[in-house]
Enzyme design. Sequence first.
Site, PDB file in Angstrom:
ATOM      1  N   GLU A  18      -9.842  -4.525   3.608  1.00  0.00           N
ATOM      2  CA  GLU A  18      -9.449  -5.218   2.369  1.00  0.00           C
ATOM      3  C   GLU A  18     -10.280  -4.720   1.193  1.00  0.00           C
ATOM      4  OE1 GLU A  18      -9.658  -9.408   3.477  1.00  0.00           O
ATOM      5  OE2 GLU A  18      -7.587  -9.352   4.096  1.00  0.00           O
ATOM      6  N   GLU A  25      -3.311  -7.195  10.038  1.00  0.00           N
ATOM      7  CA  GLU A  25      -3.700  -8.613  10.075  1.00  0.00           C
ATOM      8  C   GLU A  25      -2.524  -9.467   9.640  1.00  0.00           C
ATOM      9  OE1 GLU A  25      -7.226 -10.120   8.123  1.00  0.00           O
ATOM     10  OE2 GLU A  25      -8.305  -8.264   8.566  1.00  0.00           O
TER      11      GLU A  25
END
Length: 483
Positions: free
Chosen positions: A180, A375
């Site tokens: 991220e 994810e």
Amino acid sequence: MSIFNEDFLWGGAIAANQYEGGYQEGGKGLGPVDLLPNKDENRVHVMYHPELAMKEKFNYYPSHQAIDGYHYFKEDIAMFAEMGFKCLRMSVSWPRIFPNGDEETPNEAGLKFYDELFDECLKYNIEPVVTLNHFDTPIYLYEKYDGWTNRKLIDFFVRYASVMFNRYKGKVKYWLTFNEINILQVLPFLGGSFDPEKFENPLQTKYQAAHHQLVASALATKLAREIDPANKIGCMLAAGEAYPNTCNPNDIWAAKMLDREGFFFIDVQVRGKYPSYSRRFFEEQQLEIKQEKEDAEILKNTVDFIGFSYYSTKVVSADEQVLSSSEKTDGNIFSSLENPYLPKSEWGWIIDPMGLRITMNTLYDRYQVPLFVVENGLGAVDKPNEAGIIEDDYRINYLSEHIQAVGEAVKDGVEVWGYTPWGCIDIISAGTGQMSKRYGFIYVDLDDNGVGSFKRSKKASFDWYKQVIASNGEKVGRNNDEF
Ligand code: BG6
């Protein structure tokens, strides 16, 4: 016939700092998460104020033992294998390999742990998908260098990456550089081990740190290919389309701007240069990013695929009055206005499977490189029934709808390599430090204060996901009926 390719990578995802524990075993150094308390001791506030993390003593640090994957990994991987995992996404703890981060030579005990971990996966033909930095820049680098604000971090990271690529050549093929990467703008302590408020111009500092990570990511990508041309390197974005609150063009523009905040990073990682819109942004914000003359060339080492996390979409308004008077709801990293059309999780995260299809189509339209859903999942409270079984139909529903959305994206023409639901075994939450925010197919007996037997047991979703994998995504319905 399944709509998913035969070699589609079904699996699950975990991260070292939320799974392993053993926070000082084998000579491991500390990472930022090791200094964070749990929710009751104001974890989020501490994340935003790293000076508190450095100074204060808290009662309980969830990462220190996490779910003790450091000792339980063989048992856990056997259970993943029983579900039929084709891959396991995990991260390597940088401070396990370089406890301070700036050493010349790696810590052999740390490497031995990952030797065993990867070998255990390979024993079951589970392909490791490895993130090099998942909220884990050594804390010593925060103290001595102000983390990623300092260009020296590029060299330290590349040295670490080089050790990993050489040691695991032929064993690990799929790599992600930074988890991220866009989290740097919101939570720089987690994403980059630094505190922007220590600097005169925090925004400038964040973008300077981002530049260093982008150069480091590109150098690691180049190196990975040189060491083993079979390597596949990905970037990783916290994704989730921004929806305009109304069809007022100002709202549309606000949504576009918010999406660009994240795309900025992967625009560089996928296209190999800063996006054209960044020039205006830097000028208007009066930011001057210091670049070396070789950087433009380095950034041309672009990634092979886009890994991304997806939990929800967000709703954006350009209207200050709407913003100040409307209810907001939580989400992964970014909060959002309420979406009246959609339900929410117990933690207030908007549940939007169609949003996953939209997000995937946007990413693929924009970049035309393969995607990997690394994810996705539902954090929920799980309570055993009278027979002691966790009937997590809510999780099955959530995942079923999201897998179907991935399937629709495939039908739309999007190339997708795999799907690894987050926290395939219950781990501690990154945002809250709670154990009670559970994502797994496997229950771990542990509470929010770290009390429990660590015993692992199957939830109802365990057998359901096993069928999903066995049918290559065809039997995804609640009762494993066909897609
Ligand atoms: C992502 C992170 O932001 O979301 C994970 O990569 C994290 O580390 C996941 O655990 C879910 O968030 P949370 O706060 O529910 O753990």
